[in-house]
Scaffold this active site. Sequence first.
Site, PDB file in Angstrom:
ATOM      1  CD  GLU A 236      -3.440   1.092   2.107  1.00  0.00           C
ATOM      2  OE1 GLU A 236      -3.038   0.225   2.628  1.00  0.00           O
ATOM      3  OE2 GLU A 236      -3.673   2.268   2.482  1.00  0.00           O
ATOM      4  NE  ARG A 314      -9.755   0.127   8.210  1.00  0.00           N
ATOM      5  CZ  ARG A 314     -11.073   0.531   8.222  1.00  0.00           C
ATOM      6  NH1 ARG A 314     -11.721  -0.797   8.305  1.00  0.00           N
ATOM      7  NH2 ARG A 314     -11.229   0.865   7.090  1.00  0.00           N
ATOM      8  CG  PHE A 348      -5.249  -0.508   7.614  1.00  0.00           C
ATOM      9  CD1 PHE A 348      -4.518  -0.195   6.825  1.00  0.00           C
ATOM     10  CD2 PHE A 348      -6.044   0.766   8.189  1.00  0.00           C
ATOM     11  CE1 PHE A 348      -3.588   0.558   6.011  1.00  0.00           C
ATOM     12  CE2 PHE A 348      -4.940   1.963   8.100  1.00  0.00           C
ATOM     13  CZ  PHE A 348      -4.310   2.410   7.321  1.00  0.00           C
ATOM     14  CD  GLU A 721      -8.185  -5.159   4.470  1.00  0.00           C
ATOM     15  OE1 GLU A 721      -9.573  -4.125   3.909  1.00  0.00           O
ATOM     16  OE2 GLU A 721      -7.816  -4.398   4.900  1.00  0.00           O
TER      17      GLU A 721
HETATM   18  N1  MTE Z   1      -6.422 -11.448  -2.065  1.00  0.00           N
HETATM   19  C1  MTE Z   1      -5.562 -11.608  -2.900  1.00  0.00           C
HETATM   20  N2  MTE Z   1      -5.385 -13.024  -3.543  1.00  0.00           N
HETATM   21  N3  MTE Z   1      -3.952 -11.155  -2.937  1.00  0.00           N
HETATM   22  C2  MTE Z   1      -4.017  -9.868  -1.556  1.00  0.00           C
HETATM   23  O1  MTE Z   1      -2.900  -9.442  -2.071  1.00  0.00           O
HETATM   24  N4  MTE Z   1      -4.837  -8.435  -0.710  1.00  0.00           N
HETATM   25  C3  MTE Z   1      -6.140  -8.440   0.890  1.00  0.00           C
HETATM   26  C4  MTE Z   1      -7.438  -8.471  -0.033  1.00  0.00           C
HETATM   27  N5  MTE Z   1      -7.686  -9.767  -0.633  1.00  0.00           N
HETATM   28  C5  MTE Z   1      -5.318  -9.003  -1.422  1.00  0.00           C
HETATM   29  C6  MTE Z   1      -6.255 -10.354  -1.827  1.00  0.00           C
HETATM   30  C7  MTE Z   1      -6.170  -6.909   1.170  1.00  0.00           C
HETATM   31  S1  MTE Z   1      -4.683  -6.320   2.969  1.00  0.00           S
HETATM   32  C8  MTE Z   1      -7.257  -5.690  -0.005  1.00  0.00           C
HETATM   33  S2  MTE Z   1      -7.658  -4.274   1.534  1.00  0.00           S
HETATM   34  C9  MTE Z   1      -8.397  -6.532   0.225  1.00  0.00           C
HETATM   35  O2  MTE Z   1      -8.206  -7.324  -0.862  1.00  0.00           O
HETATM   36  C10 MTE Z   1      -8.270  -5.519  -1.352  1.00  0.00           C
HETATM   37  O3  MTE Z   1      -8.897  -5.471  -2.772  1.00  0.00           O
HETATM   38  P1  MTE Z   1     -10.630  -5.110  -2.760  1.00  0.00           P
HETATM   39  O4  MTE Z   1     -10.428  -3.857  -2.132  1.00  0.00           O
HETATM   40  O5  MTE Z   1     -10.251  -5.199  -4.454  1.00  0.00           O
HETATM   41  O6  MTE Z   1     -10.600  -5.918  -2.142  1.00  0.00           O
HETATM   42 MO1  MOS Z   2      -5.192  -3.509   3.031  1.00  0.00          MO
HETATM   43  S1  MOS Z   2      -4.411  -3.759   4.192  1.00  0.00           S
HETATM   44  O1  MOS Z   2      -6.770  -2.289   3.481  1.00  0.00           O
HETATM   45  O2  MOS Z   2      -4.487  -3.559   1.506  1.00  0.00           O
END
Ligand code: MTE
Ligand code: MOS
Length: 779
Positions: A236, A314, A348, A721
Site C-alpha cells: 500500500e 482502525r 489494517f 479483509e
Molecule cells: N487477495 C489476494 N489474492 N491477494 C491480496 O494481496 N489483499 C487483501 C484482500 N485480498 C489481497 C487479497 C487486502 S489487504 C485488501 S485491502 C483487499 O484484498 C484489496 O482489494 P479489494 O478492495 O479489491 O477487495
Molecule cells: Mo488492505 S491492509 O487495506 O491493503
Amino acid sequence: MSLPDPIGRALPHESARAHVQGSARYTADLPDLAGTLHAAPVCAPHARARLVALDVSAALAHPGVATVLTAADVPGVNDSSAHGGDEPLFADPEVLYWGHAVAWVLAESEAAARAGAALVRATCEPLPALLSIEAAIAAGSFHGPEQRLRWGDPEAALARAPHRLEGELFVGAQDHFYLETHTAYALLEPDHTLHVYSSTQHPSETQGVVAQVLGVPANRVTVTCLRMGGGFGGKESQGAPYAAVAALGALKTGRPVRVRLRRSDDMVMTGKRHPFWGRYEVGFHPDGTLGAVVLELFSDGGFSSDLSLPVMGRALFHADNAYYAPHRLVRGRVCKTHKTSQTAFRGFGGPQGMLFAEEIIDRVARSLGLPPDAVRARNLYCAAGARATTHYGQLILDSHLERVWHEVLSRADVARRRAELAAFNAAHPHCKRALAVTPVKFGISFTKTPMNQAGALVLIYLDGSVQLNHGGTEMGQGLLTKTLQVAAATLGVPLERLRVMPTATDKVPNTSPTAASSGSDLNGQAVKAACETLKGRLAGVAAKLLGLSAPEVLRFEGGEIFCPYQPQRRLLFTDVVRQAYLEQVPLFATGYYRTPNLHFDPATGRGRPFHYFACGAAASEVEVDGFTGAFKLRRVDIVQDVGAPLNPLIDRGQIEGGFVQGLGWLTMEEALWDAAGRFVTNAPSTYKIPTIADVPEAFHVAFLPDAATPGVIGGSKAVGEPPLMLALSVREALREAVAAFTEAPPRRVELAAPATPEAILWAIERVRAEPVRDLVSGD
Ligand code: MTE
Ligand code: MOS
C-alpha cells in the site's frame, strides 16, 4: 433488485488461465531492455547508528558494477514517505533500523550487483536503539499523538460494576509473505521523463514519491502497475522506495533499472503487521454482559510513521469487535522503535483490536464459569435499540450480525457436536477437541474520509470493443474481474469485447490505494458511472435510429440495443457505436464516485466513518495433542455476509484465503527480532506460513442469503479483509481445548498470540499447574 448479467455470475478470475499457464505478466516478467541494470541494496547491520563514512571504491571496481547510488545522488528529497517526511531513502546520516539501505549498487546482472553490494564499506557508529514496545514507552518514543474514542462514562461505570477484572496481552508481527517480493522497473524516456513499473497497491502515491525523490513535477513520472503477486497491504505504501531507487538509477545512468528484492531482503527491509501490546479493565454483570471497557493499546510502529496512525485508528474502531458496551474508552499510541516500519496488513489494525475484544469476552466468561459462546452471543450488538450504537456513535443498522451468528450455529450443527466433543474428551486424557464460534463486524470505508473516491476512463472503439481503465490495482483479489463484470453488465456487451488495462497514473490521476476492502465498491461505481454516461449517449443515437422518442427505456443486452416494448427491432451495439462516431458523439468517458454520507470528527470521536459493516461468523473445531501442543483444525464453518456477491467464486476464494491468512497470524507465524534488532525469521525455513496441509479438511463456506446491500455496487459487500478475522474462532477453540485438559473448568486460560504448539503447551502446563483464580470483586 435484479442484477444484469454477468454481475453475480461465478466467473473465473480474468487471469486464471494466464496464472496457471505462467503467461500472466508481472513486473519482474517485463523483459530486460538493452542495457538494463539490476540493483542490490547495501543494508546497514545496525538497528541504529550514525553513518560515518561510505567507501564504494571496491564495489565500483567489481566487474559488472556500473555505479553505486547514495544519498549524494538524490536531486530531490532523500525521503520515500508520502506524508511524514520521516523515511530517509538512503540511511544518511542515521541508520534507523537493521537493514536500512545506505546505498544501492547497480550492475549488469543481479549477481554482480549483490557481489558489489558486499564490497561497499559503510563505517557506522552504533547508537542505542529502542527495540520493543516496553522500551519505547519507557523512553517516551512515539509517532504522533494519542488517539482515543470514548463512549459513556467508563470510569464511573467501572467503579460501580458488580464484577471487574484486568489483564494484558501481546500479539506479535506478521510478515505479508506475498509470493512476489517488492519489485520495480524504471525507464528513462528520451524526453527525460520516467516510466516506472511498480508492484504497488498505490500507483498515485508511488508517482508522488518518485517525483519527490527526483525533484521533478508529478506529470513527468508515470507509474504503471501490471498486477501484483499479492499485496495484502504490504504494497500500500511500501513499494514506493523501490520504485524511487529504480527511477533514481535510471535518471543517473540513462539506462533501464530493475529492483527485485530477494525474499530475505524483503523480509528484513519491509514493514509487517504491527505487534500490539495492550492492557484492559472490564466491568461486567453476573450474566456476562459488558458494563464498561477501558482499553489502552500500544503498537510497535517501527522507525517511521508510515500508515501506523490510521492502523491504530482502525484498531480503536474495532476494539469492540461485534460486542456492545454501554461505556467504553479506548486509547492508542504508536511506539517509535528502531525496527522495520510496520504497515498495512489485511484488516489494517482491525484484527489486533478485535483480538483484544475476544480476549476480554473470554476472560469475562471463564471468570464467571459461563460458556464463552453464550457470553459472546449475549454481548452481540442488536440491530436496533440502545444496544445498536458503537463507541463512536455509528448505528449498527442492517448489519446482519445476529443473522450470521444464528446461521453459523445451525449450519455447523454446534449444539449436537458439543455433546460429541464432551464425550470424546472424557475418553481421551491426552488429546482434546473443542469448538468455538466467533463473530466479525468490520467497518467498510477508508477512515480518512476523503480517500473514499475513485475514477475511471472507459474507451469504446469503432469496432465496438471496449477498453477499461480505473484506479484500482489487481493483487489476486479479483478486482479486475469484478469491474469487467460491472462494465459488461452496464454496457450490455459480452465480456469478450472488454479489455481492462494495467493500472496507470496517466489514465486516472490522484487515485486512492486499492485497500480497505473497498476496491470494487469504489472503482466498480466509477466504472459504472463512466459506462452509464456512454450508454446515455449511445441510447440517444439508437433512439433516433429506431425512431423512438424515449432513449431512457432502451435496453443494452448481449451486444444489442432494443426497446422492451418492441423487442423484435434490435440494433447491434457496434452499429450504434459507428453511427455515434458519424454523429460526432464522443466514445470515451470518465466516471467518478465518492462514497456518500461519511463523516467523522477525530476531535470528538463521533461520526459515521463507515458506509456499512461487513459481518460474518465462524465455527472452528480443533484437536490438541497434550504432549506436543500441536493441533489439527478439523472443521470450519463460515457464514459471511457478502451482500449480493458480484462474483461468488471470487468471494469464496477471498473468504477461504483470508481465513487461512488469519490462521497463520494467530497460530503459526512467529516473527522475531533478536537482541540487536535484526529480523531473524527472514526465510520460509524459520517463518512458517500456512500451507495446503493446514487448510481444514472440512471447510464449509456459505454466504448469508438475502442480504443485498442498498447503495453499494450490485448490492454487494466488501470481502477482501473481513474473513481474516474469522480465524479468531481457531484461537478461541484452542483456548477451549486447553481448558479441557483439567477436571474443573479453569477460571482463566492464558494463551500467547500466536498460539504456536509451544505456546499451547505452556498454556496447558499453566492450567494444569493450578487453577488460576481471577480477581473478581464481589465474587
Ligand atoms: N487477495 C489476494 N489474492 N491477494 C491480496 O494481496 N489483499 C487483501 C484482500 N485480498 C489481497 C487479497 C487486502 S489487504 C485488501 S485491502 C483487499 O484484498 C484489496 O482489494 P479489494 O478492495 O479489491 O477487495
Ligand atoms: Mo488492505 S491492509 O487495506 O491493503
